[in-house]
Design a protein around this motif. Structure first.
Motif, PDB file in Angstrom:
ATOM      1  N   GLY A 165      43.893  38.973  20.380  1.00 37.48           N
ATOM      2  CA  GLY A 165      45.016  39.887  20.563  1.00 37.48           C
ATOM      3  C   GLY A 165      45.142  40.354  22.003  1.00 37.48           C
ATOM      4  N   LEU A 166      44.209  39.936  22.854  1.00 36.66           N
ATOM      5  CA  LEU A 166      44.252  40.303  24.260  1.00 36.66           C
ATOM      6  C   LEU A 166      45.074  39.280  25.017  1.00 36.66           C
ATOM      7  N   ALA A 167      45.710  39.710  26.067  1.00 39.85           N
ATOM      8  CA  ALA A 167      46.501  38.794  26.889  1.00 39.85           C
ATOM      9  C   ALA A 167      46.186  39.020  28.355  1.00 39.85           C
ATOM     10  N   GLY A 168      46.123  37.950  29.091  1.00 39.18           N
ATOM     11  CA  GLY A 168      45.943  38.038  30.530  1.00 39.18           C
ATOM     12  C   GLY A 168      47.282  38.266  31.191  1.00 39.18           C
ATOM     13  N   PHE A 169      47.362  37.963  32.479  1.00 42.14           N
ATOM     14  CA  PHE A 169      48.615  38.122  33.209  1.00 42.14           C
ATOM     15  C   PHE A 169      48.637  37.175  34.396  1.00 42.14           C
ATOM     16  N   LEU A 225      41.758  34.847  29.985  1.00 39.67           N
ATOM     17  CA  LEU A 225      40.634  35.119  29.108  1.00 39.67           C
ATOM     18  C   LEU A 225      39.853  33.837  28.879  1.00 39.67           C
ATOM     19  N   GLU A 226      38.552  33.952  28.820  1.00 35.18           N
ATOM     20  CA  GLU A 226      37.690  32.810  28.539  1.00 35.18           C
ATOM     21  C   GLU A 226      37.091  33.012  27.142  1.00 35.18           C
ATOM     22  N   ARG A 271      33.261  39.949  26.441  1.00 37.94           N
ATOM     23  CA  ARG A 271      34.494  39.226  26.753  1.00 37.94           C
ATOM     24  C   ARG A 271      34.431  38.825  28.211  1.00 37.94           C
ATOM     25  N   ALA A 272      34.908  37.632  28.486  1.00 41.80           N
ATOM     26  CA  ALA A 272      34.893  37.116  29.848  1.00 41.80           C
ATOM     27  C   ALA A 272      36.316  36.814  30.294  1.00 41.80           C
ATOM     28  N   PHE A 273      36.562  37.020  31.593  1.00 42.28           N
ATOM     29  CA  PHE A 273      37.866  36.782  32.207  1.00 42.28           C
ATOM     30  C   PHE A 273      37.660  36.080  33.541  1.00 42.28           C
ATOM     31  N   ARG A 274      38.696  35.377  33.965  1.00 43.86           N
ATOM     32  CA  ARG A 274      38.742  34.843  35.330  1.00 43.86           C
ATOM     33  C   ARG A 274      39.910  35.514  36.029  1.00 43.86           C
ATOM     34  N   LEU A 275      39.648  36.040  37.198  1.00 45.65           N
ATOM     35  CA  LEU A 275      40.684  36.639  38.029  1.00 45.65           C
ATOM     36  C   LEU A 275      40.777  35.797  39.292  1.00 45.65           C
ATOM     37  N   SER A 276      41.980  35.322  39.595  1.00 45.84           N
ATOM     38  CA  SER A 276      42.147  34.446  40.749  1.00 45.84           C
ATOM     39  C   SER A 276      43.459  34.736  41.459  1.00 45.84           C
ATOM     40  N   PHE A 326      37.106  34.880  40.514  1.00 41.54           N
ATOM     41  CA  PHE A 326      36.010  35.728  40.052  1.00 41.54           C
ATOM     42  C   PHE A 326      35.922  35.644  38.527  1.00 41.54           C
ATOM     43  N   ARG A 327      34.705  35.631  38.010  1.00 41.65           N
ATOM     44  CA  ARG A 327      34.492  35.772  36.568  1.00 41.65           C
ATOM     45  C   ARG A 327      33.949  37.172  36.327  1.00 41.65           C
ATOM     46  N   MET A 328      34.534  37.859  35.361  1.00 42.43           N
ATOM     47  CA  MET A 328      34.042  39.170  34.968  1.00 42.43           C
ATOM     48  C   MET A 328      33.663  39.139  33.498  1.00 42.43           C
TER      49      MET A 328
END
Length: 195
Positions: free
Chosen positions: A17-21, A30-31, A113-118, A168-170
């Protein structure tokens, strides 16, 4: 110690249910299928056991080590975060059994939860929500850290650049994932701007 006989199923997470941008020069993805684990050796035993477990010497503090499809990242003395292919992370966690009580290993895939920010705006997004210096000089590719992300904590890793832009991975606690996304998304937007 992690008791693993090799038959444990992979953790399969349904849609979060989460969304990136992807806006204002920064993309957050999201990873959802990233395996996440933690390995901790009894204090002072890393030099003796790390190579046996991972096949290579431990990287320096605040550094990571790429092993095929898994990244082994320093968290603290004698403590390592594993991220990558779920099956490979589980297999590495399973190797902890050979060290008895000298090694603690746990699968955190269900709890994080893991994310990539670029993108060109990635550093500005991070600078708005953490005191960690994420400039090229301070956080080179392969560097890792634990840091605050607004009112929560995160693990952050500088991944290889993509298209000459930082990546970046968070990793955050799964209960704080929506909050982390909101914090990373919000600072770069002007008040009242819909996206």
């Amino acid at each position: 110690m992690f008791d693993h006989d090799g038959s444990a199923p992979l953790v399969r997470r349904g849609p979060s249910g989460l969304a990136g941008f992807n806006e204002a020069g920064a993309a957050l993805t999201l990873e959802d299928r990233l395996g996440i684990g933690k390995v901790q050796f009894l204090r002072g035993t890393t030099a003796a056991y790390f190579s046996d477990m991972f096949g290579r010497p431990a990287p320096a503090d605040r550094q990571s080590l790429a092993l095929d499809t898994v990244e082994v990242s320093w968290l603290a003395p004698d403590e390592w975060l594993l991220t990558g292919d779920e099956a490979e992370v589980l297999a590495m966690i399973g190797r902890a059994a050979m060290f008895g009580d000298s090694c603690l290993a746990i699968n955190l895939s269900h709890a994080r939860r893991a994310f990539r920010l670029s993108g060109a705006g990635a550093r500005n997004r991070l600078a708005a929500v953490t005191p960690l210096d994420v400039t090229d000089a301070a956080m080179k590719e392969g560097h890792v850290a634990r840091a605050p992300l607004s009112d929560t904590g995160m693990f952050i890793a500088r991944l290889p650049d993509r298209e000459a832009q930082p990546v970046f991975r968070m990793v955050v606690d799964q209960t704080m994932a929506a909050y982390a996304i909101r914090m990373l998304r919000g600072p770069a937007l002007s008040p009242g701007v819909d996206s």
